[in-house]
Design a protein around this motif. Sequence first.
Motif, PDB file in Angstrom:
ATOM      1  N   UNK A  49       0.920  -1.192  -0.444  1.00  0.00           N
ATOM      2  CA  UNK A  49       0.109  -0.050   0.357  1.00  0.00           C
ATOM      3  C   UNK A  49       0.598   1.057  -0.307  1.00  0.00           C
ATOM      4  N   UNK A  50       0.697   2.215  -0.564  1.00  0.00           N
ATOM      5  CA  UNK A  50       0.610   3.681   0.329  1.00  0.00           C
ATOM      6  C   UNK A  50       0.398   3.688   1.340  1.00  0.00           C
ATOM      7  N   UNK A  51       0.897   5.458   1.582  1.00  0.00           N
ATOM      8  CA  UNK A  51       0.887   5.990   3.006  1.00  0.00           C
ATOM      9  C   UNK A  51       0.284   6.494   3.029  1.00  0.00           C
ATOM     10  N   UNK A  52      -0.980   6.697   2.562  1.00  0.00           N
ATOM     11  CA  UNK A  52      -2.293   7.627   3.264  1.00  0.00           C
ATOM     12  C   UNK A  52      -3.245   5.916   3.781  1.00  0.00           C
ATOM     13  N   UNK A  53      -3.203   4.949   2.954  1.00  0.00           N
ATOM     14  CA  UNK A  53      -3.566   3.368   3.354  1.00  0.00           C
ATOM     15  C   UNK A  53      -2.815   3.349   4.700  1.00  0.00           C
ATOM     16  N   UNK A  54      -1.648   2.874   4.759  1.00  0.00           N
ATOM     17  CA  UNK A  54      -1.494   2.595   5.388  1.00  0.00           C
ATOM     18  C   UNK A  54      -0.995   3.716   6.707  1.00  0.00           C
ATOM     19  N   UNK A  55      -1.176   4.311   7.092  1.00  0.00           N
ATOM     20  CA  UNK A  55      -1.536   5.534   8.017  1.00  0.00           C
ATOM     21  C   UNK A  55      -2.947   4.438   8.426  1.00  0.00           C
ATOM     22  N   UNK A  56      -3.810   5.049   7.018  1.00  0.00           N
ATOM     23  CA  UNK A  56      -5.096   4.792   8.165  1.00  0.00           C
ATOM     24  C   UNK A  56      -5.359   3.567   9.110  1.00  0.00           C
ATOM     25  N   UNK A  60      -6.503   2.841  12.298  1.00  0.00           N
ATOM     26  CA  UNK A  60      -7.680   2.348  13.012  1.00  0.00           C
ATOM     27  C   UNK A  60      -7.241   0.911  13.683  1.00  0.00           C
ATOM     28  N   UNK A  61      -6.285  -0.053  13.293  1.00  0.00           N
ATOM     29  CA  UNK A  61      -6.309  -0.582  14.468  1.00  0.00           C
ATOM     30  C   UNK A  61      -5.175  -0.511  15.487  1.00  0.00           C
ATOM     31  N   UNK A  62      -4.216   0.093  15.471  1.00  0.00           N
ATOM     32  CA  UNK A  62      -3.023   0.158  16.732  1.00  0.00           C
ATOM     33  C   UNK A  62      -3.490   1.430  16.941  1.00  0.00           C
ATOM     34  N   UNK A  63      -4.483   1.846  16.112  1.00  0.00           N
ATOM     35  CA  UNK A  63      -3.696   4.011  17.262  1.00  0.00           C
ATOM     36  C   UNK A  63      -2.899   4.805  16.799  1.00  0.00           C
ATOM     37  N   UNK A  64      -2.579   4.409  16.762  1.00  0.00           N
ATOM     38  CA  UNK A  64      -0.855   5.201  16.120  1.00  0.00           C
ATOM     39  C   UNK A  64      -1.166   5.713  14.487  1.00  0.00           C
ATOM     40  N   UNK A  65      -1.170   7.010  14.588  1.00  0.00           N
ATOM     41  CA  UNK A  65      -1.662   7.791  13.531  1.00  0.00           C
ATOM     42  C   UNK A  65      -0.286   8.278  12.548  1.00  0.00           C
ATOM     43  N   UNK A  66       0.398   7.031  11.965  1.00  0.00           N
ATOM     44  CA  UNK A  66       1.080   6.938  11.482  1.00  0.00           C
ATOM     45  C   UNK A  66       1.325   6.097  10.170  1.00  0.00           C
ATOM     46  N   UNK A  67       1.668   5.758   9.228  1.00  0.00           N
ATOM     47  CA  UNK A  67       2.083   4.991   8.776  1.00  0.00           C
ATOM     48  C   UNK A  67       3.116   4.091   9.046  1.00  0.00           C
ATOM     49  N   UNK A  68       3.242   3.216   8.877  1.00  0.00           N
ATOM     50  CA  UNK A  68       4.458   1.559   9.881  1.00  0.00           C
ATOM     51  C   UNK A  68       4.366   1.052   8.736  1.00  0.00           C
ATOM     52  N   UNK A  96       3.750  -0.733   3.557  1.00  0.00           N
ATOM     53  CA  UNK A  96       3.720   0.165   3.300  1.00  0.00           C
ATOM     54  C   UNK A  96       5.236   0.436   2.251  1.00  0.00           C
ATOM     55  N   UNK A  97       4.905   0.858   1.094  1.00  0.00           N
ATOM     56  CA  UNK A  97       6.026   0.668   0.813  1.00  0.00           C
ATOM     57  C   UNK A  97       6.443   2.500   0.313  1.00  0.00           C
ATOM     58  N   UNK A  98       6.242   3.193   0.365  1.00  0.00           N
ATOM     59  CA  UNK A  98       6.782   4.254   0.723  1.00  0.00           C
ATOM     60  C   UNK A  98       8.024   3.907   1.905  1.00  0.00           C
ATOM     61  N   UNK A  99       6.764   4.073   2.971  1.00  0.00           N
ATOM     62  CA  UNK A  99       7.657   3.709   4.616  1.00  0.00           C
ATOM     63  C   UNK A  99       8.848   2.755   4.500  1.00  0.00           C
ATOM     64  N   UNK A 100       8.833   1.482   3.261  1.00  0.00           N
ATOM     65  CA  UNK A 100      10.040   0.628   3.407  1.00  0.00           C
ATOM     66  C   UNK A 100      11.510   1.279   2.452  1.00  0.00           C
ATOM     67  N   UNK A 101      11.059   2.271   1.693  1.00  0.00           N
ATOM     68  CA  UNK A 101      11.964   2.396   0.655  1.00  0.00           C
ATOM     69  C   UNK A 101      12.573   3.254   1.806  1.00  0.00           C
ATOM     70  N   UNK A 102      11.646   4.449   1.803  1.00  0.00           N
ATOM     71  CA  UNK A 102      12.347   5.569   2.873  1.00  0.00           C
ATOM     72  C   UNK A 102      13.526   5.172   3.854  1.00  0.00           C
ATOM     73  N   UNK A 103      13.273   3.602   4.568  1.00  0.00           N
ATOM     74  CA  UNK A 103      13.720   2.650   5.756  1.00  0.00           C
ATOM     75  C   UNK A 103      15.162   2.779   4.972  1.00  0.00           C
ATOM     76  N   UNK A 104      14.861   2.008   3.814  1.00  0.00           N
ATOM     77  CA  UNK A 104      15.708   1.337   2.885  1.00  0.00           C
ATOM     78  C   UNK A 104      16.930   2.174   2.795  1.00  0.00           C
ATOM     79  N   UNK A 105      16.654   3.379   2.638  1.00  0.00           N
ATOM     80  CA  UNK A 105      17.138   4.808   2.246  1.00  0.00           C
ATOM     81  C   UNK A 105      18.350   5.311   3.367  1.00  0.00           C
ATOM     82  N   UNK A 106      17.447   5.354   4.405  1.00  0.00           N
ATOM     83  CA  UNK A 106      18.461   6.466   5.855  1.00  0.00           C
ATOM     84  C   UNK A 106      19.276   5.211   6.312  1.00  0.00           C
TER      85      UNK A 106
END
Length: 162
Positions: A49-56, A60-68, A96-106
């Motif tokens: 998924x993308x960031x928007x769906x990952x965050x939602x 919803x399921x973990x009560x954390x307002x960010x994409x993981x 969440x593909x954008x998070x995975x890509x960012x983490x790999x870069x970092x």
Amino acid sequence: MTRGPIRLDVAVGYAIPRKGLPSAVSFRKWSAAALAGRIREADLAIRVVGTKEGRALNRHYRGRDYATNVLSFPAELPDGLPPGVRMPLLGDLVICAPVVAREAREQKKPLAAHYAHLTVHGVLHLLGWDHGDDREAEAMEQLEREILAGLGIDDPYLPGPD
């Protein structure tokens, strides 16, 4: 430990354009490595998924307002299954593909290796592994290292090259 080949059905869905993302074959290989010797048959779904769906979903399921990076949803029935009914449904992973890509870069890690790690990590969660305390975390991380080494992937917990 179970022996012999695993019967595995992995359904992979892409909610975002597939360019630059691992193939369904790769996700199946990584899932099979995590399950090898631990379960005889399994059905699971992986949704990229993308960031928007990952965050939602995380909100919803973990009560954390960010994409993981990865969410694991084990298949659980409140009352269990009727006697004699076998259900190989393991559960669902959302990556969440954008998070995975960012983490790999970092972390200066190959993108495919990071996807492999998160897939293995998520599948282990579906099997009931957790990292709620230091002892559980170390045991789970060691298992991840062993599985990934079997795939030719470096220890994901070591820092990337400078």
